[in-house]
Enzyme design. Structure first.
Site, PDB file in Angstrom:
ATOM      1  N   ALA A 112     -10.132   5.065   3.929  1.00 48.44           N
ATOM      2  CA  ALA A 112     -10.351   6.521   3.942  1.00 48.44           C
ATOM      3  C   ALA A 112     -11.807   6.877   3.662  1.00 48.44           C
ATOM      4  CB  ALA A 112      -9.434   7.190   2.920  1.00 48.44           C
ATOM      5  N   GLN A 132      -6.970   7.424  -5.151  1.00 47.30           N
ATOM      6  CA  GLN A 132      -7.045   8.871  -5.247  1.00 47.30           C
ATOM      7  C   GLN A 132      -8.476   9.361  -4.995  1.00 47.30           C
ATOM      8  OE1 GLN A 132      -4.746   9.972  -8.580  1.00 47.30           O
ATOM      9  NE2 GLN A 132      -3.763  11.513  -7.304  1.00 47.30           N
ATOM     10  N   HIS A 177       0.830  -1.203   0.000  1.00 48.45           N
ATOM     11  CA  HIS A 177       0.000   0.000   0.000  1.00 48.45           C
ATOM     12  C   HIS A 177       0.868   1.258   0.000  1.00 48.45           C
ATOM     13  CE1 HIS A 177      -3.360  -2.609   0.790  1.00 48.45           C
ATOM     14  NE2 HIS A 177      -4.184  -1.583   0.761  1.00 48.45           N
ATOM     15  N   PRO A 178       0.397   2.305  -0.695  1.00 52.48           N
ATOM     16  CA  PRO A 178       1.123   3.580  -0.653  1.00 52.48           C
ATOM     17  C   PRO A 178       0.930   4.259   0.703  1.00 52.48           C
ATOM     18  CG  PRO A 178      -0.918   3.821  -1.892  1.00 52.48           C
ATOM     19  CD  PRO A 178      -0.812   2.371  -1.515  1.00 52.48           C
TER      20      PRO A 178
END
Lengths: 174, 174
Positions: free
Chosen positions: A124, A86, A71-72
């Site tokens: 998120a 994003q 994961h980023p």
């Protein structure tokens, strides 16, 4: 957004199309879709989700940690996120963080990474920026085992929402 | 080709750089590198290779089949190969197949895919085009279990050669 597939359309996809379609529901880990596609036919959206979760749970522990490592970083990597991430991050208002909040998130991210050896993962779309900033500080108190479990639960929440974007799920109990 | 890394340089890579560097040694399955990077330090090139092989072997069976399913078809997908594959295929003279040989390979590929549900995988750098065309015909007689095992052995051969391209391996016994 493209038309959602019915579960019978999912069942009829060529395995390559299946991997292409669902390869990103677990970030950077298309192996989950590549493994699960042979479990078809799925009788419902929920049984498809269950099969994906089962594959993740059946991985050796280092495989699950590998999913987290793929994961980023929430803060450091905003530029290089996949289109899926994003959109999700923008929905949570992450890109609208103040300079001070970004600095704070980067700081805790670094501490988290140093402690656990994988990045902080949180769904998120289910948490606003205050919940995320609070979450990372709380979860820093966990030990490695707890945090591996916690991170993987978040991976599954992210996966579920991404799958709901792709597949008809009116009959879902999830 | 970029300079090869020493094993101590491999051990010192940030986990993200490690995944980036070794994410493609198993085609389309960066999870292998993402999982194995926490096994460092490796004492030698061979122990690094052994850790990668061990992770593949420890995967549930559908995970190993998923690795095979993530590979491009030798014939059908020549256009969409990763740079790594493309170079390897060219070395085996695959791109220099005659029209008739391409037709033949596509035909057997289709039969193979229909029988096993994953594409025919062979280490092109260790086999010329006659060996590949012969190999696919012979391996079509295997059953699913044999062919899963056989395909994964080829994945490991491909992986070893790709790792040798990236890491110093003068002391290797592999």
């Amino acid at each position: 957004m493209a038309t959602k597939l019915s579960i019978s359309a999912v069942n009829e996809l060529d395995y390559r199309d299946f991997i292409h379609k669902f390869g990103s529901v677990v970030e950077m880990t298309s192996l989950c879709a590549a493994a699960v596609c042979a479990k078809r036919p799925f009788w419902s959206f929920d049984s498809f989700v269950a099969a994906m979760c089962q594959f993740i749970d059946d991985l050796p522990e280092d495989g699950r940690a590998g999913i987290l490592r793929s994961h980023p970083d929430l803060a450091d990597r905003l530029e290089s996120l996949t289109p899926e991430s994003q959109r999700e991050q923008t929905q949570a208002g992450i890109t609208a963080l103040s300079m001070d909040e970004i600095k704070q998130l980067k700081h805790y991210n670094r501490l988290y990474n140093d402690k656990f050896g994988f990045p902080f993962v949180i769904c998120a779309r289910l948490n606003n920026k205050d919940a995320i900033l609070g979450g990372i500080q709380t979860r820093l108190y966990n030990n490695g085992d707890q945090e591996l479990k916690c991170g993987i639960e978040e991976v599954k929440k992210i996966m579920l929402l991404r799958m709901k974007d792709l597949v008809e799920c009116e009959d879902s109990k999830l």
